[in-house]
Motif scaffolding. Structure first.
Motif, mmCIF file in Angstrom:
data_model
loop_
_atom_site.group_PDB
_atom_site.id
_atom_site.type_symbol
_atom_site.label_atom_id
_atom_site.label_comp_id
_atom_site.label_asym_id
_atom_site.label_seq_id
_atom_site.Cartn_x
_atom_site.Cartn_y
_atom_site.Cartn_z
ATOM 1 N N MET A 99 1.063 -1.229 0.014
ATOM 2 C CA MET A 99 -0.277 0.591 -0.400
ATOM 3 C C MET A 99 0.726 1.460 0.304
ATOM 4 O O MET A 99 1.499 1.088 0.970
ATOM 5 C CB MET A 99 -0.993 -0.168 1.568
ATOM 6 N N PRO A 100 0.732 2.235 -0.901
ATOM 7 C CA PRO A 100 1.471 3.462 -0.834
ATOM 8 C C PRO A 100 1.166 4.484 -0.354
ATOM 9 O O PRO A 100 0.254 4.784 0.046
ATOM 10 C CB PRO A 100 1.448 4.229 -2.658
ATOM 11 N N VAL A 101 1.903 4.889 0.500
ATOM 12 C CA VAL A 101 1.785 6.341 0.713
ATOM 13 C C VAL A 101 1.689 7.709 0.032
ATOM 14 O O VAL A 101 3.776 7.561 -0.348
ATOM 15 C CB VAL A 101 2.684 6.328 2.386
ATOM 16 N N LYS A 102 0.821 8.172 0.226
ATOM 17 C CA LYS A 102 1.394 9.798 -0.386
ATOM 18 C C LYS A 102 1.081 10.814 0.975
ATOM 19 O O LYS A 102 1.175 10.962 1.654
ATOM 20 C CB LYS A 102 0.145 10.209 -0.847
ATOM 21 N N MET A 103 2.188 11.222 0.566
ATOM 22 C CA MET A 103 2.784 12.741 1.125
ATOM 23 C C MET A 103 2.895 13.886 0.566
ATOM 24 O O MET A 103 3.716 13.689 -0.418
ATOM 25 C CB MET A 103 4.236 11.955 2.015
ATOM 26 N N GLN A 104 2.848 14.950 1.370
ATOM 27 C CA GLN A 104 3.213 15.918 0.818
ATOM 28 C C GLN A 104 4.765 16.075 1.185
ATOM 29 O O GLN A 104 5.551 16.331 2.063
ATOM 30 C CB GLN A 104 2.644 17.695 1.242
ATOM 31 N N PRO A 105 5.690 17.174 -0.097
ATOM 32 C CA PRO A 105 6.852 18.358 0.290
ATOM 33 C C PRO A 105 7.186 18.659 1.541
ATOM 34 O O PRO A 105 6.139 18.574 2.248
ATOM 35 C CB PRO A 105 7.093 18.889 -0.488
ATOM 36 N N THR A 106 8.283 18.702 2.246
ATOM 37 C CA THR A 106 7.726 19.115 3.813
ATOM 38 C C THR A 106 7.736 20.563 4.181
ATOM 39 O O THR A 106 7.418 20.996 5.011
ATOM 40 C CB THR A 106 9.472 18.992 4.551
ATOM 41 N N SER A 107 8.280 21.529 2.646
ATOM 42 C CA SER A 107 7.689 22.776 2.713
ATOM 43 C C SER A 107 6.391 23.086 2.601
ATOM 44 O O SER A 107 6.175 23.994 3.410
ATOM 45 C CB SER A 107 8.668 23.568 1.379
ATOM 46 N N VAL A 108 5.146 22.423 1.986
ATOM 47 C CA VAL A 108 4.091 22.457 1.776
ATOM 48 C C VAL A 108 3.707 22.284 3.302
ATOM 49 O O VAL A 108 2.716 22.875 3.606
ATOM 50 C CB VAL A 108 3.627 21.532 1.062
ATOM 51 N N ILE A 109 3.854 21.483 3.956
ATOM 52 C CA ILE A 109 3.969 20.912 5.100
ATOM 53 C C ILE A 109 4.064 22.082 6.758
ATOM 54 O O ILE A 109 3.014 22.693 7.242
ATOM 55 C CB ILE A 109 4.226 19.521 5.958
ATOM 56 N N LYS A 110 5.085 22.569 6.433
ATOM 57 C CA LYS A 110 4.701 23.721 7.508
ATOM 58 C C LYS A 110 4.897 24.876 6.533
ATOM 59 O O LYS A 110 3.989 25.633 7.850
ATOM 60 C CB LYS A 110 7.235 24.060 6.623
ATOM 61 N N ALA A 111 4.468 25.166 5.765
ATOM 62 C CA ALA A 111 4.094 26.445 5.361
ATOM 63 C C ALA A 111 2.997 25.772 5.715
ATOM 64 O O ALA A 111 1.766 26.910 5.943
ATOM 65 C CB ALA A 111 3.743 27.118 4.080
ATOM 66 N N ARG A 112 1.899 25.380 5.914
ATOM 67 C CA ARG A 112 0.457 24.177 6.519
ATOM 68 C C ARG A 112 0.619 24.852 7.625
ATOM 69 O O ARG A 112 -0.798 25.668 8.097
ATOM 70 C CB ARG A 112 -0.010 23.056 6.087
ATOM 71 N N LEU A 113 1.782 24.344 8.862
ATOM 72 C CA LEU A 113 1.203 24.146 10.034
ATOM 73 C C LEU A 113 1.666 26.292 10.749
ATOM 74 O O LEU A 113 1.996 26.368 11.654
ATOM 75 C CB LEU A 113 2.156 23.723 10.646
ATOM 76 N N GLY A 114 2.482 26.827 9.320
ATOM 77 C CA GLY A 114 3.153 28.332 9.770
ATOM 78 C C GLY A 114 4.208 28.368 10.382
ATOM 79 O O GLY A 114 4.061 29.184 10.852
ATOM 80 N N LEU A 115 4.818 27.462 9.720
ATOM 81 C CA LEU A 115 6.234 27.135 10.415
ATOM 82 C C LEU A 115 6.926 28.075 9.452
ATOM 83 O O LEU A 115 8.740 28.086 10.168
ATOM 84 C CB LEU A 115 6.695 25.554 11.091
#
Length: 73
Positions: free
Chosen positions: A1-17
Motif C-alpha cells: 500500500m503506497p503512502v502519499k506524502m506532501q513535501p516538507t515545505s508544504v507541510i511547514k507552510a500549512r502549519l505556519g512554521l
C-alpha cells in the motif's frame, strides 16, 4: 500500500512554521512582551524606538549598545 506524502515545505507552510509564518511572528511578539519589562526606562526612548520584525527585535536608541554591553575598556 503506497503512502502519499506532501513535501516538507508544504507541510511547514500549512502549519505556519516557515521563516515569516504565523508561528514565528507569535514567538517574536511573545518574546517582546516578556522582554519589555526589563528594558531600562529613563525617559522612554529605548522602549519606544524598537523595530519588531517577524524574526528579530532591534532597539534603535543611541544608548542601546551601552545598555547591552556595558562599559568597554
Amino acid at each position: 500500500m503506497p503512502v502519499k506524502m506532501q513535501p516538507t515545505s508544504v507541510i511547514k507552510a500549512r502549519l505556519g512554521l516557515e521563516p515569516n509564518g504565523r508561528v514565528q511572528k507569535f514567538f517574536t511578539n511573545t518574546c517582546y512582551k516578556h522582554m519589555d519589562k526589563y528594558v531600562p526606562m529613563d525617559n522612554g526612548d529605548l522602549r519606544t524606538n524598537v523595530d519588531i520584525k517577524s524574526d528579530s527585535i532591534t532597539y534603535e536608541s543611541p544608548y542601546a549598545r551601552y545598555q547591552y554591553y556595558g562599559v568597554r575598556e
